[in-house]
Motif scaffolding. Structure first.
Motif, short mmCIF file in Angstrom:
data_model
loop_
_atom_site.label_atom_id
_atom_site.label_comp_id
_atom_site.label_asym_id
_atom_site.label_seq_id
_atom_site.Cartn_x
_atom_site.Cartn_y
_atom_site.Cartn_z
N THR A 58 -18.19 0.26 -6.19
CA THR A 58 -17.19 -0.70 -6.65
C THR A 58 -15.98 -0.67 -5.73
OG1 THR A 58 -16.19 0.92 -8.14
CG2 THR A 58 -17.85 -0.55 -9.09
N TYR A 59 -15.38 -1.81 -5.58
CA TYR A 59 -14.12 -1.94 -4.86
C TYR A 59 -13.20 -2.85 -5.68
CZ TYR A 59 -16.72 -0.29 -0.74
OH TYR A 59 -17.48 0.43 0.13
N TYR A 60 -11.92 -2.55 -5.57
CA TYR A 60 -10.93 -3.35 -6.27
C TYR A 60 -9.77 -3.67 -5.34
CZ TYR A 60 -13.29 -1.87 -10.54
OH TYR A 60 -14.23 -1.64 -11.52
N ALA A 61 -9.17 -4.83 -5.56
CA ALA A 61 -7.92 -5.13 -4.88
C ALA A 61 -6.85 -4.17 -5.38
CB ALA A 61 -7.51 -6.57 -5.16
N ASP A 62 -5.94 -3.81 -4.52
CA ASP A 62 -4.89 -2.88 -4.91
C ASP A 62 -4.09 -3.40 -6.10
OD1 ASP A 62 -4.06 -1.79 -1.52
OD2 ASP A 62 -5.59 -1.10 -2.94
N SER A 63 -3.94 -4.71 -6.18
CA SER A 63 -3.13 -5.31 -7.23
C SER A 63 -3.73 -5.17 -8.62
CB SER A 63 -2.88 -6.78 -6.92
OG SER A 63 -4.12 -7.47 -6.82
N VAL A 64 -5.04 -4.88 -8.70
CA VAL A 64 -5.69 -4.77 -10.01
C VAL A 64 -6.26 -3.39 -10.27
CG1 VAL A 64 -6.28 -7.23 -9.87
CG2 VAL A 64 -8.00 -5.50 -9.30
#
Length: 124
Positions: A58-64
């Protein structure tokens, strides 16, 4: 061929939660890596979250990061985006996307299939 249909958007207040769903057609859903992107008015479409086809990456944007969680249920051909502690800046149309290709997960280019989007509006 894969068709994607998002649902679960709506109008909420800051701090609330929402769960978006993306239902996919096709018997090979489990082979696709999935992602969520969003697009706010006047802005480019931006990456939100990625989940590999084995659900092992999994990867997420830093903002979320720390607030959103992407998951999938291959038996239901569905990918989810659980969104907690929503902020007004999360307001956007949210799109799910699917790909069999490798490539930069944060870029729209590798994704072969897109849903029509679901609106999320967070009031302050």
């Amino acid at each position: 061929q894969v068709q994607l249909v998002e649902s679960g958007g709506g109008l909420v207040q800051a701090g609330d939660s929402l769960r978006l769903s993306c239902a996919a057609s096709g018997r090979t859903f489990s082979m696709y890596s999935m992602a969520w992107f969003r697009q706010a008015p006047g802005k480019e479409r931006e990456f939100v979250a990625f989940l590999s086809w084995r659900a092992s990456i999994t990867y997420y944007a830093d903002s979320v990061k720390g607030r959103f969680t992407i998951s999938r249920d291959n038996a239901k051909n569905t990918v989810y985006l659980q969104m907690n502690s929503l902020k007004p800046e999360d307001t956007a149309v949210y799109y799910c996307a699917a790909t069999l290709k490798s490539g930069p997960y944060y870029d729209t280019t590798p994704y072969e299939y897109w849903g029509q989007g679901t609106q999320v509006t967070v009031s302050s």
